[in-house]
Scaffold this motif. Sequence first.
Motif, PDB file in Angstrom:
ATOM      1  N   LEU A  91     -18.773  -9.306  49.708  1.00 45.75           N
ATOM      2  CA  LEU A  91     -18.035  -9.816  51.315  1.00 45.75           C
ATOM      3  C   LEU A  91     -18.508  -9.022  52.597  1.00 45.75           C
ATOM      4  N   ALA A  92     -18.303  -7.560  51.887  1.00 43.77           N
ATOM      5  CA  ALA A  92     -19.390  -6.171  52.977  1.00 43.77           C
ATOM      6  C   ALA A  92     -20.462  -7.191  53.046  1.00 43.77           C
ATOM      7  N   ASN A  93     -21.562  -7.631  52.369  1.00 44.62           N
ATOM      8  CA  ASN A  93     -22.628  -7.291  52.254  1.00 44.62           C
ATOM      9  C   ASN A  93     -23.209  -8.900  53.630  1.00 44.62           C
ATOM     10  N   LEU A  94     -22.120  -9.928  52.919  1.00 42.37           N
ATOM     11  CA  LEU A  94     -22.500 -10.907  53.584  1.00 42.37           C
ATOM     12  C   LEU A  94     -22.220 -10.653  55.696  1.00 42.37           C
ATOM     13  N   LEU A  95     -20.561  -9.882  55.541  1.00 45.54           N
ATOM     14  CA  LEU A  95     -20.280  -9.383  56.802  1.00 45.54           C
ATOM     15  C   LEU A  95     -21.774  -8.330  57.993  1.00 45.54           C
ATOM     16  N   ALA A  96     -21.610  -7.746  56.802  1.00 44.51           N
ATOM     17  CA  ALA A  96     -23.039  -6.841  57.279  1.00 44.51           C
ATOM     18  C   ALA A  96     -24.381  -8.016  58.323  1.00 44.51           C
ATOM     19  N   GLU A  97     -24.336  -8.547  56.900  1.00 48.63           N
ATOM     20  CA  GLU A  97     -25.763  -9.525  57.019  1.00 48.63           C
ATOM     21  C   GLU A  97     -26.271 -11.127  57.829  1.00 48.63           C
ATOM     22  N   ASN A  98     -24.336 -10.964  58.575  1.00 40.34           N
ATOM     23  CA  ASN A  98     -23.997 -12.325  59.142  1.00 40.34           C
ATOM     24  C   ASN A  98     -23.869 -11.954  60.359  1.00 40.34           C
ATOM     25  N   ILE A  99     -22.962 -10.884  60.778  1.00 42.80           N
ATOM     26  CA  ILE A  99     -22.181 -10.825  62.026  1.00 42.80           C
ATOM     27  C   ILE A  99     -22.793 -11.142  63.653  1.00 42.80           C
ATOM     28  N   LYS A 101     -24.313 -13.482  64.131  1.00 41.24           N
ATOM     29  CA  LYS A 101     -24.152 -15.295  64.032  1.00 41.24           C
ATOM     30  C   LYS A 101     -23.091 -15.921  64.736  1.00 41.24           C
ATOM     31  N   LEU A 102     -22.121 -14.460  64.012  1.00 42.79           N
ATOM     32  CA  LEU A 102     -20.868 -15.687  64.727  1.00 42.79           C
ATOM     33  C   LEU A 102     -20.161 -15.161  66.248  1.00 42.79           C
ATOM     34  N   ASP A 103     -19.891 -16.536  66.976  1.00 43.90           N
ATOM     35  CA  ASP A 103     -19.766 -16.287  67.637  1.00 43.90           C
ATOM     36  C   ASP A 103     -18.333 -15.611  68.221  1.00 43.90           C
ATOM     37  N   GLU A 104     -17.521 -15.741  69.476  1.00 44.28           N
ATOM     38  CA  GLU A 104     -16.373 -14.769  69.615  1.00 44.28           C
ATOM     39  C   GLU A 104     -15.264 -15.506  68.773  1.00 44.28           C
TER      40      GLU A 104
END
Length: 122
Positions: A91-99, A101-104
């Motif tokens: 989870l930590a790595n997924l968020l770090a690598e993709n944050i 790309k996420l909209d508000e």
Amino acid sequence: MTPFGEKLRTLRGERGVRQKDMAAAIGVSAAYLSALEHGRRGAPTWTLIQKIIGYFNIIWDDAEELARLAEASHPRVKIDTSGLSPAATELANLLAENIEKLDEAELRRITASIGAALNQRP
């Protein structure tokens, strides 16, 4: 921009205060205040938060919110998952690598979901 920086900019805007004037009044440079607002500096110290609260004459609840926002405003977050489950590391790595790309709306939904999960704990 960090949550604290956004709130600080809003407070200045609502009161018609220039960065330069506020910076001089609380004893920091205008460049530092700008960097703080734009998330290029870490969370402010408790002393600086107190100066900002005093400068704007902020009441209790709003002062607590400002302090909470400061705590949630570290622009370079490190998450140590050593000793945690593989799911936590994933989870930590997924968020770090993709944050980025996420909209508000997606960010708010994920934040609310994590908050709800934490509030359900005994």
